[in-house]
Scaffold this motif. Structure first.
Motif, PDB file in Angstrom:
ATOM      1  N   GLY A 354       0.801  -1.224   0.000  1.00  0.00           N
ATOM      2  CA  GLY A 354       0.000   0.000   0.000  1.00  0.00           C
ATOM      3  C   GLY A 354       0.828   1.265   0.000  1.00  0.00           C
ATOM      4  O   GLY A 354       1.879   1.332  -0.631  1.00  0.00           O
ATOM      5  N   GLY A 355       0.302   2.277   0.703  1.00  0.00           N
ATOM      6  CA  GLY A 355       0.911   3.604   0.680  1.00  0.00           C
ATOM      7  C   GLY A 355       0.307   4.417  -0.451  1.00  0.00           C
ATOM      8  O   GLY A 355       0.030   3.867  -1.534  1.00  0.00           O
ATOM      9  N   GLY A 356       0.050   5.685  -0.215  1.00  0.00           N
ATOM     10  CA  GLY A 356      -0.396   6.576  -1.287  1.00  0.00           C
ATOM     11  C   GLY A 356      -1.832   6.368  -1.728  1.00  0.00           C
ATOM     12  O   GLY A 356      -2.657   5.801  -1.018  1.00  0.00           O
ATOM     13  N   VAL A 357      -2.084   6.804  -2.967  1.00  0.00           N
ATOM     14  CA  VAL A 357      -3.451   6.888  -3.508  1.00  0.00           C
ATOM     15  C   VAL A 357      -3.575   5.914  -4.682  1.00  0.00           C
ATOM     16  O   VAL A 357      -2.673   5.849  -5.509  1.00  0.00           O
ATOM     17  CB  VAL A 357      -3.701   8.347  -3.987  1.00  0.00           C
ATOM     18  N   PRO A 358      -4.672   5.163  -4.786  1.00  0.00           N
ATOM     19  CA  PRO A 358      -4.808   4.251  -5.926  1.00  0.00           C
ATOM     20  C   PRO A 358      -5.184   5.024  -7.193  1.00  0.00           C
ATOM     21  O   PRO A 358      -5.798   6.091  -7.102  1.00  0.00           O
ATOM     22  CB  PRO A 358      -5.968   3.344  -5.502  1.00  0.00           C
ATOM     23  N   ASP A 359      -4.839   4.484  -8.330  1.00  0.00           N
ATOM     24  CA  ASP A 359      -5.233   5.106  -9.591  1.00  0.00           C
ATOM     25  C   ASP A 359      -6.530   4.452 -10.059  1.00  0.00           C
ATOM     26  O   ASP A 359      -6.537   3.314 -10.522  1.00  0.00           O
ATOM     27  CB  ASP A 359      -4.115   4.907 -10.636  1.00  0.00           C
ATOM     28  N   LEU A 360      -7.625   5.192  -9.916  1.00  0.00           N
ATOM     29  CA  LEU A 360      -8.929   4.633 -10.295  1.00  0.00           C
ATOM     30  C   LEU A 360      -9.479   5.298 -11.551  1.00  0.00           C
ATOM     31  O   LEU A 360     -10.656   5.182 -11.867  1.00  0.00           O
ATOM     32  CB  LEU A 360      -9.920   4.812  -9.133  1.00  0.00           C
ATOM     33  N   GLY A 361      -8.638   6.056 -12.228  1.00  0.00           N
ATOM     34  CA  GLY A 361      -9.071   6.714 -13.465  1.00  0.00           C
ATOM     35  C   GLY A 361      -9.572   8.121 -13.196  1.00  0.00           C
ATOM     36  O   GLY A 361      -9.803   8.509 -12.049  1.00  0.00           O
ATOM     37  N   PRO A 362      -9.774   8.900 -14.296  1.00  0.00           N
ATOM     38  CA  PRO A 362     -10.070  10.341 -14.167  1.00  0.00           C
ATOM     39  C   PRO A 362     -11.370  10.649 -13.431  1.00  0.00           C
ATOM     40  O   PRO A 362     -11.477  11.666 -12.767  1.00  0.00           O
ATOM     41  CB  PRO A 362     -10.136  10.814 -15.624  1.00  0.00           C
ATOM     42  N   ARG A 363     -12.358   9.761 -13.520  1.00  0.00           N
ATOM     43  CA  ARG A 363     -13.651  10.029 -12.857  1.00  0.00           C
ATOM     44  C   ARG A 363     -13.470  10.256 -11.350  1.00  0.00           C
ATOM     45  O   ARG A 363     -14.215  10.994 -10.736  1.00  0.00           O
ATOM     46  CB  ARG A 363     -14.572   8.831 -13.134  1.00  0.00           C
ATOM     47  N   TYR A 364     -12.471   9.588 -10.754  1.00  0.00           N
ATOM     48  CA  TYR A 364     -12.354   9.595  -9.293  1.00  0.00           C
ATOM     49  C   TYR A 364     -11.172  10.406  -8.754  1.00  0.00           C
ATOM     50  O   TYR A 364     -10.844  10.302  -7.588  1.00  0.00           O
ATOM     51  CB  TYR A 364     -12.265   8.141  -8.792  1.00  0.00           C
ATOM     52  N   THR A 365     -10.532  11.205  -9.619  1.00  0.00           N
ATOM     53  CA  THR A 365      -9.329  11.910  -9.139  1.00  0.00           C
ATOM     54  C   THR A 365      -9.636  12.923  -8.033  1.00  0.00           C
ATOM     55  O   THR A 365      -8.772  13.231  -7.219  1.00  0.00           O
ATOM     56  CB  THR A 365      -8.584  12.644 -10.274  1.00  0.00           C
ATOM     57  N   GLY A 366     -10.866  13.428  -7.989  1.00  0.00           N
ATOM     58  CA  GLY A 366     -11.220  14.401  -6.938  1.00  0.00           C
ATOM     59  C   GLY A 366     -11.692  13.746  -5.651  1.00  0.00           C
ATOM     60  O   GLY A 366     -12.055  14.431  -4.696  1.00  0.00           O
ATOM     61  N   GLY A 367     -11.703  12.414  -5.598  1.00  0.00           N
ATOM     62  CA  GLY A 367     -12.226  11.713  -4.422  1.00  0.00           C
ATOM     63  C   GLY A 367     -11.184  11.532  -3.326  1.00  0.00           C
ATOM     64  O   GLY A 367     -10.016  11.887  -3.487  1.00  0.00           O
ATOM     65  N   ALA A 368     -11.650  10.943  -2.215  1.00  0.00           N
ATOM     66  CA  ALA A 368     -10.796  10.842  -1.010  1.00  0.00           C
ATOM     67  C   ALA A 368     -10.214   9.438  -0.853  1.00  0.00           C
ATOM     68  O   ALA A 368     -10.331   8.817   0.189  1.00  0.00           O
ATOM     69  CB  ALA A 368     -11.612  11.238   0.218  1.00  0.00           C
ATOM     70  N   TRP A 369      -9.572   8.949  -1.911  1.00  0.00           N
ATOM     71  CA  TRP A 369      -9.102   7.560  -1.919  1.00  0.00           C
ATOM     72  C   TRP A 369      -7.718   7.417  -1.300  1.00  0.00           C
ATOM     73  O   TRP A 369      -6.878   8.294  -1.483  1.00  0.00           O
ATOM     74  CB  TRP A 369      -9.061   7.039  -3.362  1.00  0.00           C
ATOM     75  N   VAL A 370      -7.499   6.310  -0.616  1.00  0.00           N
ATOM     76  CA  VAL A 370      -6.133   5.942  -0.221  1.00  0.00           C
ATOM     77  C   VAL A 370      -5.993   4.427  -0.371  1.00  0.00           C
ATOM     78  O   VAL A 370      -6.992   3.700  -0.337  1.00  0.00           O
ATOM     79  CB  VAL A 370      -5.787   6.315   1.245  1.00  0.00           C
TER      80      VAL A 370
END
Ligand code: NAD
Length: 484
Positions: A354-370
């Motif tokens: 883990g570590g950091g933010v997952p790449d879920l594509g452009p639709r979700y770049t503004g979300g609060a993912w880790v």
């Protein structure tokens, strides 16, 4: 844009201002929330006080119980609406909200209705010098208007965990949901009206903490008692507010819970339980595990198996098939969690996964993912070991004997919960009794009969709720003595 109103005296009411509710998935604004100013909080408290002297608190218990059953039925009837609202506010997978949040939200009304229906009362016969005697009994009355301050991690579940017993005991409430999760508390207003709960018994005011609805409720002289779930630092502020007027508080606060895994455990069960306790709801569970201690002979195998399994958990939006991890609640919380991810490395952690933010594509770049994250190698003094992170992460450390692991597990300011994994029954009891926590699980996690006491030790809480223990807070126990 969807509007989320306050609910005061049985009606939806606009606020003085509005604030944006952002989607945790994308960061987009999904609703405008009407923030209650002092005026609306005054109106909510006045409505609650008026309802307290109306029929509600004097209603025969059997009838009150029927109305609370109707509230539970109402939530279940509108299950899909509650589910959609909770998932929109939190971004959590539907599989979690549909199995935990919404059913428990409904069940809390039934459970506490049953507690109140069946509660025994104390009764004593007294001898008196004249030989006629006296009877002495305990009698419970409502404590009054209860201010209910709620967090965002299990919004409906934790709010009804307070509102259920408060109403069952004949109180009236002014609820302040988290600013992050206003929707299900607002929707519950409709259910209250449909279920025949008198106007003013259940009120909801939206807003923030300081200089907003949270502060206005907790400092309001018309509020007789305050029940709070949230961070310990906020609980301290609320305790101070409650001191004015010497009002009772019940505080359910933060945790930094340990799991202790002995080498004789059922390995697969310990992995499954630790996986859930560290990562479910993206680690945003007060009872979750952030410190895992594993007996040295199985340490390496445990670390690699936990990492292998969490890497298989799908991250995504609530209604995507097979999703097990959603985003965090907000960008602000994401920043906090990512700050601890950086700190862990600065403090010398090995990042196992883990570590950091997952790449879920452009639709979700503004979300609060880790990304879910596992560390090893930190000293016990590290801040990452001491402080609550409230994200999908845990640190795993080896240990060699029982006294050593107990000393480490107890060396924390918090004392909410722990999970013990062993096949040795005597050891399980011994360790559970020596852990400085409110609840110890043995070979399980998050399993609890709701009639049992719940609450935290040390800085994790003050007071116990659950079953008859809730009555201690939500009622005034009076002593009546009658000379015969
Ligand atoms: P928080 O303390 O930030 O906020 C909780 C509530 O308090 C919110 O409604 C907020 O608006 C309000 N608030 C904030 N400042 C206030 C003030 N000065 N006066 C009055 N109200 C104020 O907590 P959170 O971030 O919403 O929730 C996460 C925290 O809750 C974590 O620490 C977690 O461990 C804890 N928690 C504990 C339990 C438990 O049972 N012990 C359960 C769930 C969550």
């Amino acid at each position: 844009m969807k509007q989320i109103h306050n609910f005061i005296d049985g009606k939806y009411v606009a606020g003085t201002r509005r604030f944006d509710k952002h989607s945790p998935l994308t960061g987009e604004v999904i609703a405008h929330v009407h923030e209650a100013g002092r005026e609306q909080v005054d109106a909510a408290v006045a409505a609650a006080r008026a309802a307290l002297s109306g029929p509600w608190s004097r209603m025969p218990v059997a009838e009150r119980v029927e109305r609370l059953y109707a509230v539970a039925d109402g939530i279940n009837r509108r299950f899909d609406e509650f589910l959609a609202a909770e998932c929109a506010d939190t971004g959590k997978p539907r599989s979690i909200a549909s199995h935990i949040d919404i059913p428990r939200g409904a069940a809390n009304f039934k459970i506490f209705a049953d507690v109140v229906k069946n509660v025994p009362s104390e009764f004593f016969e007294l001898a008196t010098p004249d030989g006629l005697g006296a009877i002495n009994y305990g009698y419970r009355t409502p404590v009054g208007v209860v201010g209910v301050i709620c967090p965002w991690n299990l919004p409906l579940l934790l709010m009804t965990w307070k509102v259920g017993p408060a109403l069952a005991c004949g109180n009236t409430v002014v609820v302040k949901p988290s600013e992050e999760t206003p929707q299900t508390a607002a929707l519950l207003g409709e259910v209250m009206n449909e279920a025949g709960i008198p106007a003013g018994v259940y009120n909801v005011v939206h807003g923030f903490g300081p200089d907003s609805a949270g502060e206005f409720v907790t400092t309001h002289p018309g509020v007789d008692a305050i029940t709070f779930t949230g961070e310990t630092r906020t609980g301290e502020v609320i305790m101070k507010a409650a001191a004015k007027g010497a009002r009772p508080v019940s505080l359910e606060m933060g945790g930094k819970n340990a799991a202790i895994v002995f080498a004789d455990c059922d390995f697969d069960a310990a992995i499954e339980g630790t996986l859930r306790s560290a990562f479910v709801n993206s680690g945003q569970v007060c009872l979750g595990t952030e410190r895992v201690y594993v007996e040295r002979p199985i340490f390496d195998r445990f670390v690699s198996e936990l990492a292998r399994q969490i890497e298989g958990w799908k991250i995504g939006a609530p209604d995507e098939p097979d999703v097990k991890l959603g985003p965090l609640i907000s960008r602000e919380h994401q920043e906090k969690v990512l700050g601890y991810y950086k700190l862990a490395e600065a403090e010398g952690a090995t990042v196992v996964t883990g570590g950091g933010v997952p790449d879920l594509g452009p639709r979700y770049t503004g979300g609060a993912w880790v990304r879910p994250t596992i560390w090893t190698g930190l000293p016990e003094t590290a801040r990452v070991i001491k402080e609550e992170i409230f994200g999908p992460c845990c640190h795993i450390a080896p240990f060699d004997d029982e006294d050593e692991v107990l000393a480490k597990a107890n060396d924390n300011a918090y004392g909410l919960a722990c999970a013990i994994w062993t096949r040795d029954l005597s050891r399980a009891h011994r360790v559970a009794q020596r852990m400085q926590v409110g609840i110890s699980w043995v070979n399980s996690w998050f399993l609890r009969d709701l009639r049992t006491p719940f609450g935290g030790a040390k800085q994790s809480g003050i007071g116990r709720e659950g079953g008859v223990h809730s009555l201690e807070f939500y009622t005034e126990l009076k002593n009546v003595c009658i000379k015969l």
